[in-house]
Write a protein that holds these residues in place. Structure first.
Motif, PDB file in Angstrom:
ATOM      1  N   UNK A  72       0.830  -1.208   0.000  1.00  0.00           N
ATOM      2  CA  UNK A  72       0.000   0.000   0.000  1.00  0.00           C
ATOM      3  C   UNK A  72       0.864   1.257   0.000  1.00  0.00           C
ATOM      4  N   UNK A  73       1.927   1.235   0.798  1.00  0.00           N
ATOM      5  CA  UNK A  73       2.839   2.374   0.830  1.00  0.00           C
ATOM      6  C   UNK A  73       3.464   2.604  -0.531  1.00  0.00           C
ATOM      7  N   UNK A  74       3.853   1.504  -1.185  1.00  0.00           N
ATOM      8  CA  UNK A  74       4.451   1.615  -2.514  1.00  0.00           C
ATOM      9  C   UNK A  74       3.481   2.226  -3.509  1.00  0.00           C
ATOM     10  N   UNK A  75       2.214   1.758  -3.480  1.00  0.00           N
ATOM     11  CA  UNK A  75       1.226   2.283  -4.417  1.00  0.00           C
ATOM     12  C   UNK A  75       0.929   3.756  -4.143  1.00  0.00           C
ATOM     13  N   UNK A  76       0.889   4.130  -2.879  1.00  0.00           N
ATOM     14  CA  UNK A  76       0.675   5.537  -2.551  1.00  0.00           C
ATOM     15  C   UNK A  76       1.820   6.394  -3.089  1.00  0.00           C
ATOM     16  N   UNK A  77       3.052   5.872  -2.962  1.00  0.00           N
ATOM     17  CA  UNK A  77       4.193   6.611  -3.471  1.00  0.00           C
ATOM     18  C   UNK A  77       4.122   6.744  -4.988  1.00  0.00           C
TER      19      UNK A  77
END
Length: 542
Positions: A72-77
């Motif tokens: 999720x963090x990766x996709x937000x980035x």
């Protein structure tokens, strides 16, 4: 011309539409990834025939949760990055449209196709292709190699050595620390969530679960920067119980040049108040006034000199030197302040700054053993701005001329010693005494801290005050500012540790490493020369 404008506008609309669709697709993928599982029959993976306790399933659930959080963090980035690229592309297209509308007499920066590409992603990949990342480049000599610097989770090992840098150090600067943390996180993202074209397969742990790497598996990394292309990173990861390493290559490409601002600066009426604190050292002051007369009175002519003298001894000599130089040149823009107290540099500069009663002025805090050029005075004016910038130039400190020019009958005049060579001096990047700043900024920040005891400490405290404030600090070596060598005395009253540090400082200012080495091995060199002369004489007799 209207047809070209219409085509450009159409391409811009399609490009923005495509980027918007791409953002929507990434957002949809993010929602799918983060959605909870609705299949009530789904069970946790396990090996047939084995029983596991509650702790195992809790650990497994926690591991899966961490994996989804990482994803999720990766996709937000990625979403944030796409939004930023969309905004940058919109601004770039707007800028291109404005350039198209500029007439033949318009003034503006005209970039070439490589500097303003129509496809940002294509340009970034082109930067990687031009850099020496996958294929080596033919270099003319060993000096053409761009070396890497290596790093671990805690330390950086660097080749470029300044007087304040060490071969091994922790990244204390926030931008460097944040950069390396971001790079390691990006490398973990690549390993834990590989693309289809990555040359790796999903590995499984000893219990059949997916193998997830974390920052503790980072072994080492290397990075180097090609100034016109970008920064390359080589990262290596390894699990403790596995033999294989994971290698990730990342590249941070530099984008096209973009104008931030263009302005005209008028310094024709900018007066500099040069403030010099002084105690005794009348011979050095005579040398300083010789340089002051040539540069400030005869060339620049926009200078006020403030001398703050401590004590009574030598005061009459200083007055005589001032009167001689000023009367000869018909110069009257100077102030002499006499303080009957022990020398304190911070106190002298505070008094000198407050002695000016004509409103705002640019101040140059200077020492009596400093030589400066007219070009430096202009740099002082250009790099200081009230309420915005203060200038902290790095001084080039000259070595002992008796050692540097030992092969000559006597050292050359001072003007001929002002050269930037490794055997003639060094950049004094640990010194913060020479500075250009406006009087209002100096008074607003509170001036020097008079509670600081000992030589030099007040300079660092003032420098830190500016660093903690909102003003921009311009710190750079300047070619027109020199610190003339003078003998450094280590007092007998010092403790053994202080005396050792004093001797180390004296050696650093005395000569270069090679010249000091020649002095240390002087007897060995003389012995060798005697042997050579004896052998030559013996062969001649024989």
């Amino acid at each position: 011309m209207p047809r070209r404008g219409l085509i450009l506008q159409t391409r811009t609309q399609w490009l923005l539409l495509g980027l918007a669709l791409l953002c929507s697709l990434v957002l949809f993928m993010y929602l799918l990834e983060c959605a909870p599982q609705t299949d009530g029959n789904a069970s946790l993976p396990r090996v047939v025939g084995e029983n596991y306790g509650k702790e195992y399933y809790q650990a497994l659930l926690q591991e899966q949760e961490e994996h989804y959080q990482t994803r999720a963090t990766s996709l937000k980035r990625q979403i944030a990055q796409l939004k930023q690229e969309l905004q940058e592309m919109s601004e770039k297209m707007r800028s291109l449209q404005e350039r198209k509308n500029v007439g033949p007499n318009g003034i503006g920066y005209q970039g070439n196709k490589e500097q303003a590409p129509s496809d940002l992603l294509e340009f970034l990949h082109a930067q990687i292709d031009k850099a020496e990342v996958s294929i080596g480049a033919k270099l003319p000599s060993e000096y053409g190699v761009i070396p890497f610097e290596s790093f671990t989770l805690m330390k950086v090992f660097q080749l470029e050595m300044g007087l304040t840098r060490h071969p091994e150090e922790k990244p204390v600067r926030k931008d460097k620390r944040d950069e390396l943390v971001e790079v390691i996180e990006a490398g973990l993202e690549v390993i834990n969530n590989p693309d289809e074209d990555d040359e790796q397969e999903d590995e499984e742990g000893p219990l059949g679960e997916k193998l997830i790497f974390n920052e503790n598996d980072f072994v080492e990394g290397y990075y180097r920067t090609e100034r016109d292309k970008g920064t390359q990173y080589e990262l290596f990861f390894k699990k403790t119980d596995l033999m294989e390493y994971r290698h990730v290559t990342l590249f941070r490409p530099f984008g096209p040049l973009m104008k931030v601002k263009s302005e005209m600066i008028d310094i024709t009426r900018s007066i500099i108040n040069i403030i010099v604190p002084l105690a005794e050292r009348t011979e050095a002051f005579a040398q300083f006034m010789h340089n002051f007369r040539d540069v400030c009175i005869h060339q620049d002519k926009r200078i006020h000199l403030t001398v703050v003298y401590f004590g009574k001894e030598g005061l009459s000599k200083v007055k005589s030197i001032l009167e001689s130089v000023t009367s000869e040149s018909n110069f009257h823009n100077y102030t002499l302040v006499s303080l009957n107290e022990e020398f304190n540099r911070g106190r002298g500069l505070n008094v000198g700054a407050r002695a000016w009663d004509k409103g705002e002025v640019l101040m140059f805090f200077c020492d009596v053993d400093i030589y400066f050029s007219a070009e430096f005075l202009n740099s002082c004016r250009l790099n200081a701005e009230p309420g915005k910038k203060v200038f902290y130039p790095v001084v080039f400190s000259l070595y002992n001329p008796a050692i540097v020019y030992a092969n000559q009958d006597m050292p050359p005049p001072v003007e001929q010693q002002l050269v930037h060579k490794k055997d003639s001096g060094f950049w004094r990047d640990f010194g913060f005494g020479m500075t250009c700043q406006y009087r209002s900024d100096f008074l607003t920040i509170g001036g020097f801290d008079m509670e600081v005891k000992g030589w030099g400490g007040e300079d660092v405290h003032l420098y830190r005050k500016y660093l903690h404030g909102d003003l921009m600090v311009i710190r750079t070596p300047v070619p027109g500012l020199f610190h003339l060598w003078h003998e450094k005395r280590c007092a007998d009253e010092l403790t053994p540790e202080q005396y050792r540090m004093c001797i180390q400082s004296k050696a650093m200012n005395e000569a270069s490493h090679s010249h000091l080495g020649m002095l240390v091995f002087r007897e060995e060199i003389e012995t060798h020369l005697h042997k050579q002369a004896y052998r030559t004489n013996s062969e001649a007799v024989g």
